[in-house]
Design a protein around this motif. Structure first.
Motif, mmCIF file in Angstrom:
data_model
loop_
_atom_site.group_PDB
_atom_site.id
_atom_site.type_symbol
_atom_site.label_atom_id
_atom_site.label_comp_id
_atom_site.label_asym_id
_atom_site.label_seq_id
_atom_site.Cartn_x
_atom_site.Cartn_y
_atom_site.Cartn_z
ATOM 1 N N VAL A 164 0.867 -1.178 0.000
ATOM 2 C CA VAL A 164 0.000 0.000 0.000
ATOM 3 C C VAL A 164 0.902 1.225 0.000
ATOM 4 C CG1 VAL A 164 -1.747 1.320 1.243
ATOM 5 C CG2 VAL A 164 -1.876 -1.174 1.198
ATOM 6 N N LEU A 165 0.635 2.162 -0.916
ATOM 7 C CA LEU A 165 1.417 3.389 -1.031
ATOM 8 C C LEU A 165 0.605 4.577 -0.535
ATOM 9 C CD1 LEU A 165 2.942 2.937 -4.615
ATOM 10 C CD2 LEU A 165 3.927 2.252 -2.425
ATOM 11 N N TYR A 166 1.327 5.591 -0.027
ATOM 12 C CA TYR A 166 0.699 6.829 0.437
ATOM 13 C C TYR A 166 1.352 7.983 -0.314
ATOM 14 C CZ TYR A 166 -1.128 3.932 4.186
ATOM 15 O OH TYR A 166 -1.779 2.939 4.890
ATOM 16 N N VAL A 167 0.536 8.736 -1.055
ATOM 17 C CA VAL A 167 1.028 9.806 -1.911
ATOM 18 C C VAL A 167 0.534 11.141 -1.379
ATOM 19 C CG1 VAL A 167 1.092 10.718 -4.265
ATOM 20 C CG2 VAL A 167 1.033 8.249 -3.890
ATOM 21 N N SER A 168 1.419 12.140 -1.351
ATOM 22 C CA SER A 168 1.071 13.479 -0.882
ATOM 23 C C SER A 168 0.128 14.168 -1.855
ATOM 24 C CB SER A 168 2.342 14.312 -0.714
ATOM 25 O OG SER A 168 2.028 15.684 -0.545
ATOM 26 N N SER A 169 -0.878 14.850 -1.325
ATOM 27 C CA SER A 169 -1.783 15.623 -2.174
ATOM 28 C C SER A 169 -1.218 17.012 -2.459
ATOM 29 C CB SER A 169 -3.150 15.778 -1.496
ATOM 30 O OG SER A 169 -3.034 16.549 -0.296
ATOM 31 N N LYS A 170 -0.058 17.335 -1.850
ATOM 32 C CA LYS A 170 0.561 18.645 -2.050
ATOM 33 C C LYS A 170 1.768 18.571 -2.983
ATOM 34 C CE LYS A 170 -2.249 20.562 0.952
ATOM 35 N NZ LYS A 170 -3.021 19.373 1.340
ATOM 36 N N SER A 171 2.545 17.480 -2.899
ATOM 37 C CA SER A 171 3.767 17.386 -3.689
ATOM 38 C C SER A 171 3.732 16.284 -4.743
ATOM 39 C CB SER A 171 4.968 17.143 -2.760
ATOM 40 O OG SER A 171 4.895 15.844 -2.189
ATOM 41 N N GLY A 172 2.819 15.319 -4.621
ATOM 42 C CA GLY A 172 2.772 14.201 -5.553
ATOM 43 C C GLY A 172 3.806 13.134 -5.270
ATOM 44 N N GLU A 173 4.555 13.254 -4.162
ATOM 45 C CA GLU A 173 5.561 12.263 -3.814
ATOM 46 C C GLU A 173 4.937 11.062 -3.126
ATOM 47 O OE1 GLU A 173 9.584 13.946 -2.294
ATOM 48 O OE2 GLU A 173 8.006 15.153 -1.390
ATOM 49 N N VAL A 174 5.548 9.910 -3.288
ATOM 50 C CA VAL A 174 5.221 8.751 -2.461
ATOM 51 C C VAL A 174 5.924 8.948 -1.124
ATOM 52 C CG1 VAL A 174 5.425 6.262 -2.191
ATOM 53 C CG2 VAL A 174 4.919 7.226 -4.439
ATOM 54 N N LEU A 175 5.145 9.093 -0.069
ATOM 55 C CA LEU A 175 5.688 9.390 1.255
ATOM 56 C C LEU A 175 5.968 8.139 2.078
ATOM 57 C CD1 LEU A 175 3.333 12.329 2.295
ATOM 58 C CD2 LEU A 175 5.612 12.498 1.269
ATOM 59 N N ALA A 176 5.181 7.108 1.863
ATOM 60 C CA ALA A 176 5.319 5.904 2.688
ATOM 61 C C ALA A 176 4.834 4.702 1.907
ATOM 62 C CB ALA A 176 4.513 6.051 3.978
ATOM 63 N N ASP A 177 5.355 3.558 2.266
ATOM 64 C CA ASP A 177 4.861 2.302 1.708
ATOM 65 C C ASP A 177 4.855 1.256 2.818
ATOM 66 O OD1 ASP A 177 7.601 1.961 1.975
ATOM 67 O OD2 ASP A 177 7.742 0.626 0.244
ATOM 68 N N THR A 178 3.872 0.406 2.779
ATOM 69 C CA THR A 178 3.782 -0.703 3.726
ATOM 70 C C THR A 178 3.437 -1.960 2.947
ATOM 71 O OG1 THR A 178 1.385 -0.562 4.177
ATOM 72 C CG2 THR A 178 2.827 0.898 5.447
ATOM 73 N N ASN A 179 3.723 -3.100 3.541
ATOM 74 C CA ASN A 179 3.275 -4.354 2.950
ATOM 75 C C ASN A 179 2.537 -5.172 4.001
ATOM 76 O OD1 ASN A 179 5.253 -5.961 4.450
ATOM 77 N ND2 ASN A 179 6.782 -5.141 3.021
ATOM 78 N N ARG A 180 1.985 -6.273 3.571
ATOM 79 C CA ARG A 180 1.130 -7.072 4.456
ATOM 80 C C ARG A 180 1.890 -7.531 5.694
ATOM 81 N NH1 ARG A 180 0.186 -10.492 1.013
ATOM 82 N NH2 ARG A 180 -1.644 -9.525 0.029
ATOM 83 N N ARG A 181 3.127 -7.965 5.523
ATOM 84 C CA ARG A 181 3.909 -8.448 6.653
ATOM 85 C C ARG A 181 4.178 -7.320 7.655
ATOM 86 N NH1 ARG A 181 9.179 -8.215 8.056
ATOM 87 N NH2 ARG A 181 10.019 -9.912 9.350
ATOM 88 N N GLU A 182 4.560 -6.137 7.148
ATOM 89 C CA GLU A 182 4.832 -5.000 8.036
ATOM 90 C C GLU A 182 3.586 -4.589 8.809
ATOM 91 O OE1 GLU A 182 8.366 -2.601 5.634
ATOM 92 O OE2 GLU A 182 6.258 -2.206 5.164
ATOM 93 N N ARG A 183 2.448 -4.608 8.142
ATOM 94 C CA ARG A 183 1.211 -4.210 8.828
ATOM 95 C C ARG A 183 0.834 -5.222 9.900
ATOM 96 N NH1 ARG A 183 0.021 -2.916 3.429
ATOM 97 N NH2 ARG A 183 -1.271 -4.775 3.143
ATOM 98 N N LEU A 184 0.971 -6.509 9.598
ATOM 99 C CA LEU A 184 0.660 -7.533 10.591
ATOM 100 C C LEU A 184 1.567 -7.406 11.805
ATOM 101 C CD1 LEU A 184 -0.702 -10.124 11.594
ATOM 102 C CD2 LEU A 184 0.937 -11.424 10.215
ATOM 103 N N LEU A 185 2.873 -7.283 11.562
ATOM 104 C CA LEU A 185 3.807 -7.158 12.669
ATOM 105 C C LEU A 185 3.650 -5.821 13.381
ATOM 106 C CD1 LEU A 185 7.003 -8.795 11.112
ATOM 107 C CD2 LEU A 185 5.379 -9.789 12.741
ATOM 108 N N GLY A 186 3.208 -4.812 12.651
ATOM 109 C CA GLY A 186 2.935 -3.524 13.292
ATOM 110 C C GLY A 186 1.807 -3.619 14.295
#
Length: 484
Positions: free
Chosen positions: A163-185
């Motif tokens: 899952v990617l998170y993109v800024s609505s102000k700059s258009g940059e990809v700010l963060a990315d997560t995957n299923r394993r990271e979310r589960l362990l999070g």
């Protein structure tokens, strides 16, 4: 210990344990998970790996000219590609401000189509869902994203469940997560830091109350249990059948686990609580105000020389991102590539490291105290070391002739302040890092042994808290004999 006091302490421990047992169990389990899987973040190196090659010839506008499109005074600027066009990303403003480097127009507001295109370039060849516009979710609670909100959340149809998170102000990809990271999070960082989304919004009042008062309840439970455990153990004049504990079943295991790791539980809970600086305790100090600006030789001033920028970028054909920094009144450019950064001066030549005497004189002027020792170190020491990321090395270590033995660490490549250690920070290092993370000699230099010991202690701590939860459950729901 008198029988009456022992009885009161027993009752106190029982009911505090019933109220806080699951909390302590969760902290031991989540702390163990965090040892191997931190909260997901997109690092600078990871971001650079996904960026496209900078097209220096497409840059027509200088950073100084582009900065006039942004409100306020920027504190820094980066140059990267957004699609097929170069763009300046200015930092320090709220909201974030980005300006096209080819025509000088403001980038925002970023449309859903632009966000989707940025995600496609970040993950080429992967099917993506339509962007979902959100303020925040569980993986975007950091305040560093506030200047970019709302965000676009875009899910990828890949094996990792990205899952990617993109800024609505700059258009940059700010963060990315995957299923394993979310589960362990969910098993680690979120319950350990109490980082649940409703508590980490614009109003942090409820979260601050929880981190202020929940740990002391757990700490008092552990202190009372440790005192009772020591009082009830018999090593010489043992209980019947040679037992050192009078208990049986779950209570026996709870007593033995408490004797084994009760002291660790107390210091671990205490240091974790103090890390939030309750009532001003264990607060860390910062460098004197304006220190970074004085090292830079004045406030940040975006470069106005487009021709120089093109010559600098021509020196690094694989450039993916460029960021300006200042030292001693001069602008420098750090050009990042997948192989690592290169630093260029304002003549488009390789920037030489800043020598130790220059940095030493600058720190002496900031602190108004003489320097006792200044040296270049190429190894970690007790205060400058890495855990989740490597420490910056070589580094310049400058010790002042001051009662607090104040020590500065600076990056000789850029003059950037790495950290400043005085009495307050030294206390934090030994009370939190040493007690909570076991970052002390010789474990600090033996990562495998340190991680193994933390794993063992956390598992024993989970056994201690888990057995207490079973005992508490049975106490609450035990069957009482019917009245005669």
């Amino acid at each position: 210990m008198s029988a009456r006091f022992s009885r009161l302490l027993h009752i106190f421990h029982r009911w505090l344990g019933i109220s806080a047992g699951l909390l302590v169990l969760g902290w031991f389990v989540s702390g163990l998970v965090m040892l191997y899987s931190p909260f997901p973040r997109l690092t600078v190196d990871e971001r650079v790996q996904h960026l496209e090659v900078l097209h220096g010839e497409a840059v027509q506008i200088s950073p100084a000219e582009a900065a006039t499109q942004c409100p306020g005074t920027p504190r820094g600027v980066r140059l990267a590609m957004l699609g097929e066009r170069p763009v300046y990303h200015f930092s320090g403003g709220k909201p974030a401000c980005s300006v096209w480097a080819d025509d000088g127009r403001w980038v925002g507001p970023v449309s859903a189509e632009m966000a989707l295109e940025a995600a496609r370039r970040f993950l080429p060849g992967v099917t993506l869902t339509e962007p979902e516009r959100i303020e925040r979710d569980q993986w975007s609670v950091y305040s560093s994203y506030n200047a970019h909100r709302p965000l676009y959340r875009i899910a990828a149809d890949d094996a990792a469940g990205t899952v990617l998170y993109v800024s609505s102000k700059s258009g940059e990809v700010l963060a990315d997560t995957n299923r394993r990271e979310r589960l362990l999070g969910w098993l680690g960082s979120v319950p350990h830091w109490i980082y649940f989304t409703p508590l980490r919004g614009d109003d942090l009042g409820t979260w601050r109350v929880l981190v202020l008062w929940l740990p002391p309840i757990a700490l008092l439970t552990a202190v009372a249990g440790l005192a009772l455990g020591i009082q009830r153990v018999r090593v010489r004049q043992r209980y019947p059948r040679g037992q050192i504990t009078p208990y049986h079943g779950w209570k026996r295991w709870h007593h033995l686990a408490g004797l084994a790791v009760g002291g660790f539980a107390v210091t671990w809970l205490l240091s974790g609580w103090l890390s939030n600086h309750p009532f001003g305790l264990l607060e860390m100090s910062s460098p004197p105000p304006g220190s970074a600006q004085r090292l830079a030789g004045g406030p940040f001033r975006p470069s106005a020389d487009v021709a120089l920028l093109r010559r600098q970028l021509a020196q690094v054909p694989d450039a993916r991102e460029a960021e300006w920094y200042r030292f001693g009144g001069r602008n420098y450019l750090e050009v990042r590539t997948p192989a690592g950064p290169r630093r260029l001066n304002d003549q488009a030549h390789a920037a030489a490291p800043i020598d130790v005497p220059t940095l030493s004189a600058a720190i002496e002027a900031i602190e108004h105290r003489p320097v006792a020792q200044a040296e270049l170190i190429d190894h970690e020491d007790l205060y400058h070391y890495g855990r989740n990321s490597p420490a910056v090395l070589p580094a310049v270590r400058i010790r002042l002739a001051a009662p607090q033995d104040t020590t500065w660490y600076l990056d000789p490549a850029t003059g950037r302040i790495l950290q400043r250690i005085d009495a307050a920070n030294r206390w934090h290092r030994w009370v939190f890092n040493a007690l909570h993370r076991l970052d002390f000699p010789p474990l600090a230099s033996l990562p495998g042994l340190r991680e193994g010991l933390i794993t063992l202690l956390c598992l024993l701590g989970a056994c201690l808290a888990g057995s207490g939860c079973v005992i508490g459950w049975r106490r609450l729901f035990r069957r009482r004999p019917p009245p005669a």
